[in-house]
Scaffold this active site. Sequence first.
Site, PDB file in Angstrom:
ATOM      1  N   SER A   1     -59.119   1.030  32.212  1.00 46.05           N
ATOM      2  CA  SER A   1     -60.303   0.634  31.421  1.00 46.05           C
ATOM      3  C   SER A   1     -61.024  -0.590  32.100  1.00 46.05           C
ATOM      4  O   SER A   1     -61.908   0.016  32.853  1.00 46.05           O
ATOM      5  CB  SER A   1     -59.581  -0.153  30.087  1.00 46.05           C
ATOM      6  OG  SER A   1     -60.438  -0.495  29.079  1.00 46.05           O
TER       7      SER A   1
ATOM      8  N   ASP B   1     -67.479   0.096  29.158  1.00 47.41           N
ATOM      9  CA  ASP B   1     -66.643  -0.411  30.243  1.00 47.41           C
ATOM     10  C   ASP B   1     -66.247   0.815  30.987  1.00 47.41           C
ATOM     11  O   ASP B   1     -66.811   1.908  31.024  1.00 47.41           O
ATOM     12  CB  ASP B   1     -65.258  -1.089  29.525  1.00 47.41           C
ATOM     13  CG  ASP B   1     -64.440   0.037  28.754  1.00 47.41           C
ATOM     14  OD1 ASP B   1     -65.052   0.888  28.387  1.00 47.41           O
ATOM     15  OD2 ASP B   1     -63.335  -0.358  28.410  1.00 47.41           O
TER      16      ASP B   1
ATOM     17  N   ASP C   1     -63.905   2.815  31.222  1.00 50.76           N
ATOM     18  CA  ASP C   1     -63.592   4.165  30.710  1.00 50.76           C
ATOM     19  C   ASP C   1     -64.345   4.606  29.599  1.00 50.76           C
ATOM     20  O   ASP C   1     -64.003   5.741  29.083  1.00 50.76           O
ATOM     21  CB  ASP C   1     -61.973   4.168  30.687  1.00 50.76           C
ATOM     22  CG  ASP C   1     -61.627   3.464  29.326  1.00 50.76           C
ATOM     23  OD1 ASP C   1     -62.180   2.397  29.269  1.00 50.76           O
ATOM     24  OD2 ASP C   1     -60.513   3.855  28.564  1.00 50.76           O
TER      25      ASP C   1
ATOM     26  N   ASP D   1     -64.548   3.478  26.569  1.00 52.01           N
ATOM     27  CA  ASP D   1     -64.081   3.492  25.125  1.00 52.01           C
ATOM     28  C   ASP D   1     -64.473   1.815  24.452  1.00 52.01           C
ATOM     29  O   ASP D   1     -64.261   1.715  23.333  1.00 52.01           O
ATOM     30  CB  ASP D   1     -62.564   3.482  24.816  1.00 52.01           C
ATOM     31  CG  ASP D   1     -61.846   2.628  25.499  1.00 52.01           C
ATOM     32  OD1 ASP D   1     -62.287   1.586  26.113  1.00 52.01           O
ATOM     33  OD2 ASP D   1     -60.382   2.379  25.376  1.00 52.01           O
TER      34      ASP D   1
END
Length: 449
Positions: free
Chosen positions: A102, A241, A243, A245
């Site tokens: 993340s 961010d 990733d 999400d």
Amino acid sequence: MKERKYFGTDGVRGLVGEHPINPEFAMKLGWAAGRVLSENGTKKVMIGKDTRISGYMLETALQAGLIAAGIDVVLLGPMPTPAIAYLAQTFRAEAGIVISASHNPYYDNGIKFFNCRGLKLDDKVELEIEAMLDEPMTCVESDKLGKASRLTSADGRYIEFCKSQFPQSLSLEGLKIVLDCANGATYHIAPSVMRELGANIITHACEPNGVNINHECGATHVDTLKRKVLEHNADVGIAYDGDGDRVMMVDHNGRVFDGDDLVYIIACQAAQDDNLGGGVVGTVMSNMGLENALKAKGIEFARSKVGDRYVMELLQQKGWTIGGESSGHVLNLDLISTGDGIISSLQVLAAMVAQNKTLQDLGTGFTKYPMKMINVRYTPGTDPTKAPAVLAAVAEVEQTLGEKGRVLLRKSGTEPVVRVMVEAEQEKLVIDSAEKIAAVVESMSKQTD
């Protein structure tokens, strides 16, 4: 229920090269997951990753373990986390596996799973996988081994899905947007989505090299985005961010809009469209100002534990659709089964266009309470939050704040820190109270070293 050994609030996480984020464990995890998931009959799993250099290593190891368990693997390459959940669902795969840490630096990585409905695995299934990890690894017979293939159309499919979630009657024509993709998984998706919807896009941090993901960019480092919005006289800035999400946004004056702000805007627009479907779910970390602002508009508000999986659980329990975290995870279950930075930002942009208002205008009516959060490291295996001295300090502060503030003390689910959070109407009182509690927590932590 038994406590999980490897799975935290967001899958398995750690430092690359150290247990459990190494090739040996990743292969065993792939095998264990394959054994558990194949019990449902479907023998297909999709694997996607963000742009970390270690993704290649972990992807290959997971793939080997899954194939040894007789599972067919579809490789998606670098894709946002929500895209992997979506594609696993649409391809009727038994699971989607995400290789990502993340918003963390490149030297961290993680592995998390989505089920066939695009939802994070239940705790029960994660425990079954952990139990299987204790078994000796075996290989199915040669004629039952899984196969691997690559879905070359993954990015195009997801770009079209994102665009389909933007109202057909609206366009981003005339909007100048600065887009920060954190050198992460949205780098080849978000710019195309926005451009194809008509926006004038200025990109930042869209050139991943394997080690620059989240480095001084993205949703956790918005200073550069703020500067670029002002430099280019842009209408809005958007930061995802690593990733994809999470999302943060910046208005034309450089003010940052976090997850609480975005949830407020999205919920208000849904209510205006008579499409809210109940109330809104935040977490124990959501600002008191959000709760008060929504209630002032007649919108019910409920709090879950920290973590988008718990926001999801409470939304499902209540039959609601909109929720999120101040960190930038925003959920709208009418559109997709998990938090999606691109789709959340499109919802806010749609509200701007539909109402012909700036992002700043949409945020009026919501004033945040001053908040102070202090992270205090502690020795793993101990729990300073239960120390009598800490509980006494918290009780004393709560008595001082009364109903005009609150205290939250919680251990992080991803690192050995205690988060001390205080909110109230007066900023000085907030700072003094947080520092007072943090000092006691720190002293208790040292005593347990």
